[in-house]
Write a protein that holds these residues in place. Sequence first.
Motif, PDB file in Angstrom:
ATOM      1  N   SER A   1     -27.687 -47.845  92.510  1.00 42.17           N
ATOM      2  CA  SER A   1     -27.237 -47.330  91.217  1.00 42.17           C
ATOM      3  C   SER A   1     -25.955 -46.511  91.365  1.00 42.17           C
TER       4      SER A   1
ATOM      5  N   LYS B   1     -35.045 -51.395  81.917  1.00 39.42           N
ATOM      6  CA  LYS B   1     -33.664 -51.647  81.531  1.00 39.42           C
ATOM      7  C   LYS B   1     -33.630 -52.874  80.618  1.00 39.42           C
TER       8      LYS B   1
ATOM      9  N   TYR C   1     -26.759 -51.509  78.967  1.00 38.52           N
ATOM     10  CA  TYR C   1     -27.781 -52.524  79.244  1.00 38.52           C
ATOM     11  C   TYR C   1     -28.426 -52.364  80.617  1.00 38.52           C
ATOM     12  N   ASP C   2     -27.831 -51.505  81.465  1.00 40.55           N
ATOM     13  CA  ASP C   2     -28.429 -51.238  82.778  1.00 40.55           C
ATOM     14  C   ASP C   2     -29.136 -49.891  82.808  1.00 40.55           C
ATOM     15  N   CYS C   3     -29.444 -49.343  81.623  1.00 42.61           N
ATOM     16  CA  CYS C   3     -30.098 -48.031  81.524  1.00 42.61           C
ATOM     17  C   CYS C   3     -31.470 -48.162  80.875  1.00 42.61           C
ATOM     18  N   ALA C   4     -32.476 -47.592  81.498  1.00 42.19           N
ATOM     19  CA  ALA C   4     -33.815 -47.580  80.902  1.00 42.19           C
ATOM     20  C   ALA C   4     -33.749 -46.894  79.541  1.00 42.19           C
TER      21      ALA C   4
ATOM     22  N   SER D   1     -32.142 -48.007  76.916  1.00 41.18           N
ATOM     23  CA  SER D   1     -30.984 -48.492  76.157  1.00 41.18           C
ATOM     24  C   SER D   1     -30.058 -47.405  75.632  1.00 41.18           C
TER      25      SER D   1
ATOM     26  N   ARG E   1     -27.233 -44.167  77.176  1.00 39.15           N
ATOM     27  CA  ARG E   1     -26.599 -43.495  78.308  1.00 39.15           C
ATOM     28  C   ARG E   1     -26.194 -42.099  77.850  1.00 39.15           C
TER      29      ARG E   1
END
Length: 201
Positions: free
Chosen positions: A19, A90, A154-157, A159, A161
């Motif tokens: 990450s 994610k 889209y890569d964050c649990a 949705s 940031r």
Amino acid sequence: MSEAPTPAPPRRLVLGSTSRYRRELMERLRIPFDVAAPDVDETPRPGERPDELARRLALAKARAVAAMHPGAIVIGSDQVCDFDGEPLGKPGTHDNAVIQLRRMRGRAVVFQTAVAVVCTDAGFEAVELAPVKVRFRELSDEEIENYLRLDQPYDCAGSARSEGLGIAVVDAIESDDPTALIGLPLIRTCRMIRAAGVKVP
């Protein structure tokens, strides 16, 4: 006259994560560290609670990397969005992110962030959980669409940031470890790596 024993060199510190968010957080500590990718199946077990899943995966990641670097002090971390006991991961795609934010608007959810520290040679192993309660605004479909197009989390649990534009989609964040929501609780991480023998400035 016997010579004093040469002190042992400090152990390598390894972040067991690919990450970029966790790597950027570790850089705040201004101590040298390496990065290694853990090979871990992140599939939830039947009936596994989100907090249990986060703890298990953080420890599994640290152990997996420590097995390759037994003399190093290894940090593993994992985050699971806890939506009324249901784990949300994610989203991966825009459509999945829309679904997640529509479900969470006007609701409070808990982001379960776990961190583990393992040193195989020293027999050291510890894991802690840093839950973060996030209350989302009552977002319109248009606001959700606009946010996702601009921030693309889209890569964050969950949705969103929080260190980006996602801060505008929430009403409140409650945490005793401020960086936990980004993906690595640094207060707990510092405490654990100190216990493992790392000197933190």
